[in-house]
Design a protein around this motif. Structure first.
Motif, PDB file in Angstrom:
ATOM      1  N   TYR A 102      30.566   8.934  25.333  1.00 34.99           N
ATOM      2  CA  TYR A 102      30.061  10.306  25.446  1.00 34.99           C
ATOM      3  C   TYR A 102      30.840  11.638  25.663  1.00 34.99           C
ATOM      4  O   TYR A 102      31.946  11.206  25.874  1.00 34.99           O
ATOM      5  N   GLY A 103      30.382  12.637  25.069  1.00 34.95           N
ATOM      6  CA  GLY A 103      31.177  13.674  24.830  1.00 34.95           C
ATOM      7  C   GLY A 103      31.895  14.603  26.023  1.00 34.95           C
ATOM      8  O   GLY A 103      31.984  14.069  27.168  1.00 34.95           O
ATOM      9  N   ASP A 104      32.484  15.901  25.704  1.00 34.91           N
ATOM     10  CA  ASP A 104      32.991  16.405  26.700  1.00 34.91           C
ATOM     11  C   ASP A 104      32.435  17.526  27.256  1.00 34.91           C
ATOM     12  O   ASP A 104      32.973  18.669  27.586  1.00 34.91           O
ATOM     13  N   LYS A 105      31.106  17.483  27.734  1.00 38.34           N
ATOM     14  CA  LYS A 105      30.236  18.372  28.551  1.00 38.34           C
ATOM     15  C   LYS A 105      30.229  17.924  29.924  1.00 38.34           C
ATOM     16  O   LYS A 105      30.210  16.880  30.362  1.00 38.34           O
ATOM     17  N   MET A 106      29.883  18.930  30.753  1.00 39.00           N
ATOM     18  CA  MET A 106      29.925  18.509  32.356  1.00 39.00           C
ATOM     19  C   MET A 106      28.718  17.959  32.949  1.00 39.00           C
ATOM     20  O   MET A 106      28.755  17.782  34.128  1.00 39.00           O
TER      21      MET A 106
END
Length: 803
Positions: free
Chosen positions: A217-221
């Motif tokens: 999954y992506g690059d958000k926190m």
């Protein structure tokens, strides 16, 4: 009166439940595979009442209360086994026992997901689309179900946005069929937001993680929401109409099963709900969108699909007047505002994605995705308001009790905006999966190009008792002004690799998931590397428990809003916000009242650096791009779900949170972040009339502790005032007229398979929840925060049918 009204409804529900107890029967059973091994987590559902169902426990046992005196079909299904059905008829209070053997089946790969028998030990939560889609909610959609989960918070029923574990709205990833979905940029309030991207009529699976998710999954926190639209197997459709809009969808199969398509259209208006606000006027919000998902199967190994969306959200508003009473018993206040002018907003979005899916054998899957997204947003308004600020008489013995006792201020304000934004995002991605006996490999790479251009021209003029704020004896100054023009053109390349494998242990099962992501953005020339790992252990205990531990880096590279300074200019040197997360969780599956329950607990800690401080006004986030901070978030999430009523899933969530940040060189140390909400509780409960499941009830309850806020355009350390807690209960009743168990004899309804009527009561306690504040000045120069309340009690009638 509110308490009496609520008590009366609960009493009525109790009486109906007791009245129908004698019309129930009991179904018990045991499910095994062909080798006699008990099967747990097998879904048991009534075909005639698809919302009534249960799952088997570790011993393969299940218990389900069913309507008596009816011919019913029981469906048993589980991944890896052929779906099995059986018929049943039971007399009142009779107990029927079934012993079922489910044959295994060979599963082929479906798109990018390699299905296997390996347990899912990650932090991903799966939701049932049928349950979520039927929830009574002012905003509607899949997000209504997310807001009842632990760690998820929302204090605005008009918005589909949510915060997770101390993050903000921009820190949540949303995927639909592996295509990333973006939220609007210029939307300031939930009134303007309209429809979320996700069409719940088309959804097949819903997976959600509140933190500690894997590298794929992506690059958000904060969180990830992974949605998949379904591939139809035959012709079906649905339609609904209510006081707040209408929806319709249809799906079909053509060319001997090679071509499938599912499409949906939605229309929504908030005029009815907005009529309960303090701010009176002519509300004309119109939200419309159309989506389609088409797949063509060239062969058993290769297919191509297309996902398309066109949406237009228009918000038109001509304010007339507003009167709000606020303050405390010691200092009751009232403000009245007379308006002139109007607001006209238009948000248009377009998305198209083509996916090619190739699986040369049962263990390998390759997928290629090309997508394009375009947004054209306009925000224009000129609104003048003339206000009176009064102190009220609080002496209850006085004839003037509640009337104005003292005028504190008279003033005028003029708000102006001409804001325009155009954004285009192109991307090309490859995703792959390979499944071996002990390993499941996932990898991917994506190249993305972004073109974003915005023009900002907004200002606020304020006049109090004859002089402009801020005061100058030489010139007329504006209270706030922002004028900027920006254009950003950039490229990103991201990728990941991860492996899931089983580790032999002496007792139980141990699974490890390890992976790494990389992200490079040519605007700031920053390369990010994010390693992540998860351990999951399933001990062979009498009590069915599991344990998991996740740790990793989550680096969120700026997109556009994070680049903007307070004066509207672009900071091209802004770096990614970084977060190290540690999440520890347990799951306990137990039996109560002969029915399965699950108790989930997760404790987490986030250390965050290179943070870009921000302030929140309704649903708009204003970043302070010229500043930098470090912070932390720590908390505990708990959830219990199960069949509190036989055959129906209900759950309750409780979360505790503390999050703070320290802005560098401001001299104020750690201060609460805008999402610092120490406690959050949510509840979703379902019930039906025993013996007659055609009568249904749903209840959703929310409590969110006080959130910090402060004066507009102020410094972050001034955001120490806490707005009141968010409290809300929504209640829904429904009656099923047509179903598989009750088909219609009328030729007019011969093609209708399901039809039901719902009565929804929103904010049944009629609580004035605060979303933000409007600040006015007195003749003494003091500023008063006038609360902007959300919607009051409203009733909605909704008719839904399927064919």
């Amino acid at each position: 009166m509110k308490k009496i009204f609520t008590f009366s409804i609960l009493l009525l529900i109790t009486q109906l439940t007791l009245l129908g107890q004698s019309n129930n029967a009991t179904l018990r059973g045991v499910l095994e595979d062909s080798n006699g091994i008990p099967l747990d987590m097998v879904t048991v559902v009534l075909k005639e009442y698809p919302t009534l169902g249960t799952t088997t426990n570790a011993k393969g046992e299940f218990l389900l209360r069913i309507p008596a005196n009816k011919h019913l079909t029981i469906i048993f299904s589980s991944i890896g086994y052929k779906t099995f059905s059986d018929s049943i008829y039971a007399n009142p209070n009779e107990t029927v026992t079934k012993e079922i053997v489910m044959p295994a089946q060979n599963l082929e790969l479906a798109e990018i997901v390699v299905r296997e028998q390996r347990r899912n030990g990650s932090s991903i939560i799966s939701l049932d689309p049928k349950i979520v889609n039927s929830m009574s909610s002012a905003s509607g959609g899949i997000e209504a179900g997310l807001k009842t989960l632990p760690g998820v918070s929302s204090n605005n029923e008009l918005s589909s946005q949510y915060t997770v574990r101390g993050g903000n709205f921009d820190e949540n990833l949303v995927y639909v069929n592996d295509v990333e979905v973006y939220r609007p940029f210029l939307v300031r309030s939930g009134q303007q937001e309209g429809l979320s991207f996700i069409n719940s009529d088309m959804v097949s699976t819903i997976d959600f993680s509140a933190g500690g998710f894997n590298a794929k999954y992506g690059d958000k926190m904060s969180s990830v929401l992974d949605i998949n639209y379904r591939k139809p197997s035959d012709f079906r459709g649905s339609a609904s109409v209510s006081l707040m809009g209408a929806t319709a969808h249809f799906e079909d199969v053509a060319l001997k099963g090679k071509l499938t398509h599912i499409s949906g259209i939605r229309y929504k208006t908030n005029s009815y709900l907005l009529g309960s606000l303090d701010e009176k006027g002519e509300y004309d919000p119109r939200f419309l969108d159309f989506q389609t998902y088409i797949t063509y199967q060239f062969s058993e190994k290769f297919d191509i699909s297309f996902l398309g969306n066109v949406a237009q959200n228009q918000y038109n508003f001509i304010p007339q007047d507003r009167e709000t009473t606020f303050g405390t018993w010691q200092n009751p206040l009232n403000t009245k505002i007379y308006f002139d002018g109007q607001e006209v907003d238009d948000f248009q979005t377009y998305l198209g994605a083509i996916s090619a899916n190739y699986h040369p054998n049962a263990n390998l899957n390759l997928k290629f995705i090309a997508s394009a997204y375009h947004a054209n947003e306009k925000e224009t308004y000129d609104i003048q308001g003339q206000y009176y600020l009064n102190q009220l008489e609080r002496n209850m013995s006085s004839e003037e009790f509640g009337d104005s006792a003292l005028n504190l201020g008279v003033g005028t304000f003029l708000n102006h905006a001409r804001n325009h934004l155009n954004a285009t995002v192109y991307s090309f991605a490859h995703k792959g999966a390979f499944n071996s006996e002990n390993h499941l490999l996932n990898w991917g790479i994506k190249i993305q190009h972004e073109e974003i251009e915005d023009k900002i021209n907004e200002w606020i003029y304020r006049d109090s008792t004859g002089y402009s704020i801020p005061y100058s004896d030489t010139e007329v100054l504006l209270y706030h002004s922002l004028n900027a023009r920006n254009k950003v053109s950039s490229n990103r390349i991201t990728g990941y690799f991860q492996d899931s494998w089983s580790v032999p242990v002496s007792s139980g099962d141990l699974y490890i998931n390890g992976g790494v992501r990389f992200n490079f953005w040519d605007l700031n020339n920053e390369l990010l590397v994010s390693p992540r790992a998860t351990l999951s252990y399933f001990p062979e205990w009498e009590k069915k428990m599991s344990f998991r531990l996740s740790a990793g880096m989550y680096h969120q590279s700026p997109f556009f809003k994070e680049l903007k300074n307070s004066d509207g200019t672009i900071n091209e040197n802004a770096k990614a916000q970084k977060s190290f997360q540690l999440v520890a969780g347990t799951d306990l599956i137990f039996t109560a009242w002969d029915r399965p329950f699950r108790f989930t607990t997760e404790a987490y800690y986030k250390f965050m650096s290179h943070l870009i401080p921000y302030q929140v006004d309704n649903v708009r986030i204003r970043y302070l791009g010229e500043k930098e901070a470090q912070g932390y978030a720590t908390g505990l999430d708990m959830k219990i779900n199960g069949e509190f009523v036989s055959g129906l899933q209900s759950w309750a969530s409780l979360s505790f949170l503390q999050t703070e940040e320290d802005i560098k060189n401001d001299g104020h140390g750690y201060i609460p972040r805008p999402t610092d909400q120490w406690m959050n509780f949510s509840l979703f409960f379902q019930d039906y009339l025993p013996g007659n499941p055609t009568y249904r009830m749903q209840l959703s309850g929310f409590y969110g502790a006080r959130l910090p806020t402060g004066p507009p355009n102020g410094e972050r350390y001034q955001d120490v005032f806490r707005m009141p807690a968010y409290r809300r209960i929504d209640l829904g009743f429904s009656k099923v007229f047509i179903s598989a168990a009750n088909p219609s004899n009328s030729p007019f309804f011969k093609h209708i398979t399901d039809m039901w009527l719902s009565l929804e009561a929103f904010n049944i306690l009629d609580i004035n929840n605060t979303i933000s504040y409007f600040w006015v000045s007195s003749i003494y120069g003091d500023q008063y925060a006038v609360p902007n309340y959300l919607t009051g009690r409203k009733f909605n009638l909704k008719l839904t049918l399927k064919f």
